[in-house]
Motif scaffolding. Sequence first.
Motif, PDB file in Angstrom:
ATOM      1  N   ALA A  74      41.324  53.645  -7.453  1.00 29.30           N
ATOM      2  CA  ALA A  74      40.060  53.090  -6.965  1.00 29.30           C
ATOM      3  C   ALA A  74      39.316  52.285  -8.024  1.00 29.30           C
ATOM      4  O   ALA A  74      38.470  51.439  -7.689  1.00 29.30           O
ATOM      5  CB  ALA A  74      39.159  54.219  -6.463  1.00 29.30           C
ATOM      6  N   PHE A  75      39.618  52.526  -9.289  1.00 29.76           N
ATOM      7  CA  PHE A  75      38.795  52.069 -10.408  1.00 29.76           C
ATOM      8  C   PHE A  75      38.465  50.571 -10.367  1.00 29.76           C
ATOM      9  O   PHE A  75      37.300  50.178 -10.382  1.00 29.76           O
ATOM     10  CB  PHE A  75      39.496  52.424 -11.724  1.00 29.76           C
ATOM     11  N   SER A  76      39.490  49.728 -10.289  1.00 25.97           N
ATOM     12  CA  SER A  76      39.255  48.276 -10.357  1.00 25.97           C
ATOM     13  C   SER A  76      38.464  47.775  -9.154  1.00 25.97           C
ATOM     14  O   SER A  76      37.563  46.936  -9.301  1.00 25.97           O
ATOM     15  CB  SER A  76      40.590  47.534 -10.444  1.00 25.97           C
ATOM     16  N   LEU A  77      38.768  48.300  -7.966  1.00 24.36           N
ATOM     17  CA  LEU A  77      38.067  47.847  -6.765  1.00 24.36           C
ATOM     18  C   LEU A  77      36.614  48.312  -6.760  1.00 24.36           C
ATOM     19  O   LEU A  77      35.728  47.602  -6.278  1.00 24.36           O
ATOM     20  CB  LEU A  77      38.790  48.337  -5.514  1.00 24.36           C
ATOM     21  N   GLU A  78      36.365  49.499  -7.298  1.00 18.16           N
ATOM     22  CA  GLU A  78      34.971  49.975  -7.413  1.00 18.16           C
ATOM     23  C   GLU A  78      34.172  49.052  -8.322  1.00 18.16           C
ATOM     24  O   GLU A  78      32.999  48.747  -8.036  1.00 18.16           O
ATOM     25  CB  GLU A  78      34.947  51.401  -7.940  1.00 18.16           C
ATOM     26  N   ASN A  79      34.792  48.595  -9.397  1.00 21.88           N
ATOM     27  CA  ASN A  79      34.111  47.666 -10.316  1.00 21.88           C
ATOM     28  C   ASN A  79      33.843  46.317  -9.667  1.00 21.88           C
ATOM     29  O   ASN A  79      32.952  45.576 -10.106  1.00 21.88           O
ATOM     30  CB  ASN A  79      34.951  47.453 -11.577  1.00 21.88           C
ATOM     31  N   MET A  80      34.590  46.011  -8.614  1.00 20.59           N
ATOM     32  CA  MET A  80      34.386  44.756  -7.882  1.00 20.59           C
ATOM     33  C   MET A  80      33.479  44.953  -6.664  1.00 20.59           C
ATOM     34  O   MET A  80      33.320  44.041  -5.861  1.00 20.59           O
ATOM     35  CB  MET A  80      35.742  44.208  -7.433  1.00 20.59           C
ATOM     36  N   ALA A  81      32.903  46.163  -6.547  1.00 19.91           N
ATOM     37  CA  ALA A  81      31.953  46.490  -5.469  1.00 19.91           C
ATOM     38  C   ALA A  81      32.569  46.387  -4.079  1.00 19.91           C
ATOM     39  O   ALA A  81      31.908  46.014  -3.107  1.00 19.91           O
ATOM     40  CB  ALA A  81      30.705  45.617  -5.561  1.00 19.91           C
ATOM     41  N   VAL A  82      33.848  46.735  -3.977  1.00 12.24           N
ATOM     42  CA  VAL A  82      34.514  46.781  -2.665  1.00 12.24           C
ATOM     43  C   VAL A  82      34.010  48.012  -1.906  1.00 12.24           C
ATOM     44  O   VAL A  82      33.729  49.057  -2.493  1.00 12.24           O
ATOM     45  CB  VAL A  82      36.047  46.840  -2.843  1.00 12.24           C
ATOM     46  N   GLN A  83      33.893  47.892  -0.592  1.00 14.84           N
ATOM     47  CA  GLN A  83      33.397  48.981   0.239  1.00 14.84           C
ATOM     48  C   GLN A  83      34.260  50.230   0.084  1.00 14.84           C
ATOM     49  O   GLN A  83      35.495  50.145   0.101  1.00 14.84           O
ATOM     50  CB  GLN A  83      33.401  48.566   1.715  1.00 14.84           C
ATOM     51  N   PRO A  84      33.647  51.429  -0.065  1.00 18.05           N
ATOM     52  CA  PRO A  84      34.408  52.679  -0.224  1.00 18.05           C
ATOM     53  C   PRO A  84      35.422  52.918   0.890  1.00 18.05           C
ATOM     54  O   PRO A  84      36.523  53.410   0.632  1.00 18.05           O
ATOM     55  CB  PRO A  84      33.315  53.752  -0.218  1.00 18.05           C
ATOM     56  N   SER A  85      35.086  52.565   2.126  1.00 16.29           N
ATOM     57  CA  SER A  85      36.021  52.774   3.237  1.00 16.29           C
ATOM     58  C   SER A  85      37.272  51.915   3.072  1.00 16.29           C
ATOM     59  O   SER A  85      38.390  52.345   3.383  1.00 16.29           O
ATOM     60  CB  SER A  85      35.342  52.455   4.571  1.00 16.29           C
ATOM     61  N   THR A  86      37.073  50.685   2.571  1.00 19.60           N
ATOM     62  CA  THR A  86      38.214  49.789   2.329  1.00 19.60           C
ATOM     63  C   THR A  86      39.085  50.330   1.200  1.00 19.60           C
ATOM     64  O   THR A  86      40.317  50.313   1.285  1.00 19.60           O
ATOM     65  CB  THR A  86      37.715  48.375   1.974  1.00 19.60           C
TER      66      THR A  86
END
Length: 240
Positions: free
Chosen positions: A99-111
């Motif tokens: 999840a780390f990189s996508l969280e840093n890119m502010a991607v929706q948690p559900s995605t």
Amino acid sequence: MDIINISNLTFRYGKKFIYDNFNLTIEKGSFVTIAGPNGSGKTTLVKLLSGLLKSYNDIKVFDKPLTRKNLNEIRKEVGFVFDVPDNFFACETVEEELAFSLENMAVQPSTIKKKINEISRLLKLDVYLKRNPMELSGGEKQKLALACALMLEPRILVLDESLMMIDINEKNEILKILKDYNQRKRVTIIYLTHDLNESLYSDRLVVLNEGKIILDGKVPFIFEEEAVMRKIGLEVPFIV
């Protein structure tokens, strides 16, 4: 259309030239294996493409010069997976690592959750989601590093000996997955290895020796040059 264009590349460590007027183009959507014995320049090439080493000649990615100005923008679209993944991990669980990189890119948690489920199942990592990455075996770590790269859906995926710790049967399954991924999503894959068995899933095989291209052609026709490969210590796959 070429997605990577290397023109007259010159690079050396100290006084030793690794590349001298080296030229290579990679077509968009292709699956290219770059093979060669140890010391042929494969890892140096990856480090140049990733910006870890500075080149003094022309490398273009997405038709943009690989310069300090463009480096961050290019890196967002290219996934690199190296042979030793231990220095790659920063989180306490496999799930958090994915999840780390996508969280840093502010991607929706559900995605993010959906992608974790999809990719962890694809690479058979779903049973390890709550494990610490450093507790995994070498092969499992390599699969996790690959999974992290796939999470970002890169336009180019570069793998440098990144399946070498995985047993032969599972490695073949992953190569089939990568071939399907390449065909379905038109992701350009550049796979670097010293083992020609791993090139059977690619469209094109480029053979390097001492920083020079000695063979370049379509798989499996390139294997007709068996004598050339044996001369530099590469074994043609038994199945061929």
